[in-house]
Design a protein around this motif. Structure first.
Motif, PDB file in Angstrom:
ATOM      1  N   LYS A   3       7.778  33.378 -15.157  1.00 44.63           N
ATOM      2  CA  LYS A   3       6.457  32.887 -15.086  1.00 44.63           C
ATOM      3  C   LYS A   3       6.310  32.677 -13.345  1.00 44.63           C
ATOM      4  O   LYS A   3       5.354  32.867 -12.475  1.00 44.63           O
ATOM      5  N   MET A   4       7.134  31.801 -12.962  1.00 42.36           N
ATOM      6  CA  MET A   4       7.079  31.249 -11.416  1.00 42.36           C
ATOM      7  C   MET A   4       7.677  32.639 -10.479  1.00 42.36           C
ATOM      8  O   MET A   4       6.822  32.774  -9.572  1.00 42.36           O
ATOM      9  N   GLU A   5       8.476  33.535 -10.816  1.00 43.19           N
ATOM     10  CA  GLU A   5       8.603  34.633 -10.205  1.00 43.19           C
ATOM     11  C   GLU A   5       7.306  35.518 -10.178  1.00 43.19           C
ATOM     12  O   GLU A   5       6.978  36.016  -9.076  1.00 43.19           O
ATOM     13  N   GLU A  49       1.389  35.944  -5.426  1.00 39.93           N
ATOM     14  CA  GLU A  49       1.082  35.523  -3.904  1.00 39.93           C
ATOM     15  C   GLU A  49       1.503  36.419  -2.921  1.00 39.93           C
ATOM     16  O   GLU A  49       0.758  36.496  -1.755  1.00 39.93           O
ATOM     17  N   VAL A  50       2.626  36.584  -2.710  1.00 45.49           N
ATOM     18  CA  VAL A  50       3.152  37.891  -1.823  1.00 45.49           C
ATOM     19  C   VAL A  50       2.231  39.116  -1.821  1.00 45.49           C
ATOM     20  O   VAL A  50       1.868  39.364  -0.611  1.00 45.49           O
ATOM     21  N   GLU A  51       1.930  39.646  -2.820  1.00 45.50           N
ATOM     22  CA  GLU A  51       0.810  40.569  -2.989  1.00 45.50           C
ATOM     23  C   GLU A  51      -0.368  40.233  -2.345  1.00 45.50           C
ATOM     24  O   GLU A  51      -1.300  41.240  -1.692  1.00 45.50           O
ATOM     25  N   LYS A  52      -1.070  39.207  -2.536  1.00 44.42           N
ATOM     26  CA  LYS A  52      -2.069  38.666  -2.157  1.00 44.42           C
ATOM     27  C   LYS A  52      -2.108  38.622  -0.707  1.00 44.42           C
ATOM     28  O   LYS A  52      -3.135  38.985   0.021  1.00 44.42           O
ATOM     29  N   ARG A  53      -1.093  38.054  -0.074  1.00 43.99           N
ATOM     30  CA  ARG A  53      -1.047  37.978   1.359  1.00 43.99           C
ATOM     31  C   ARG A  53      -0.901  39.293   1.921  1.00 43.99           C
ATOM     32  O   ARG A  53      -1.412  39.543   3.155  1.00 43.99           O
TER      33      ARG A  53
END
Length: 217
Positions: free
Chosen positions: A195-197, A203-207
């Motif tokens: 889940k954390m991964e 988050e990386v994709e959003k940025r």
């Protein structure tokens, strides 16, 4: 008379591994009454006459037994036998035969033990198995004796009172249960990690998308 070992992985009988020293006590009824009457039950201070045979859990190699037409007698609570016997035979009665799987903390512990006049040597942490038939019980007293009895043993006897078949009980602390709990724990930990991964990837994709939108804007 009894012992258990520090094995590394799941330990099965005759497979070369011992149970951990704190694995507790396994108790099974092989013959006789499933539950003895209160007045017949072995209690602290009783003189117990038995026939038995003993073998190692890791190799199934026999190491001790009563000879034909002979018996062994001891007073329960007087520490003439290992704690595995004193706990495992409580509540038994004449004619009943039990199988005890004894971990080293309730047996010979972490020391090498010699038997039969030095002929037989039992290594430290060796898990031992006993098949013990109670021949007779003579009531006695040891008012100062105290035996710490695992509550699970008594509860198992009560639960199996109405069952028709022979029963086998093992402490919840057995290696198998601990490995199962560890596996469940590891699975839970793995799920949390997954889940954390996923959150991190999101988050990386959003940025990345924000940066792309800013460039295109």
């Amino acid at each position: 008379r009894g012992s258990v070992g520090e094995g590394g992985g799941a330990a099965s009988a005759c497979q070369g591994l011992n149970l951990p020293g704190d694995a507790g006590l396994g108790v099974g009824i092989l013959e006789g009454k499933a539950l003895c009457k209160d007045e017949e039950k072995i209690t602290v201070g009783d003189y117990v006459e038995v026939e038995f045979r003993a073998y190692r859990y890791d190799t199934c190699e026999a190491f001790d037994l009563t000879a034909k037409d002979e018996t062994f007698t001891f007073q329960l609570g007087k520490h003439e036998v290992v704690r595995g016997w004193e706990v495992g035979l409580l509540g038994s009665c004449s004619g009943q035969k039990r199988k005890l799987t004894v971990a080293s903390d309730m047996g010979f512990g972490d020391e090498t033990t010699t038997l039969n006049g030095g002929i037989t040597e039992i290594p430290p942490f060796t898990t031992l198995v006993y098949e013990i038939k109670v021949v007779s019980v003579e009531k006695g007293e040891l008012p100062t004796a105290h035996i710490e009895v695992d509550e699970e043993v008594e509860e198992a006897l009560k639960r199996e009172k109405k069952k028709k078949h022979n029963w086998k009980f093992n402490s919840p602390k057995t290696h198998k249960d601990r490995m199962r709990n560890l596996k469940m724990s590891n699975h839970a930990e793995a799920r949390r990690g997954l889940k954390m991964e996923r959150r991190r990837v999101e988050e990386v994709e959003k940025r990345r998308r924000r940066l792309q939108d800013e460039r295109e804007g």
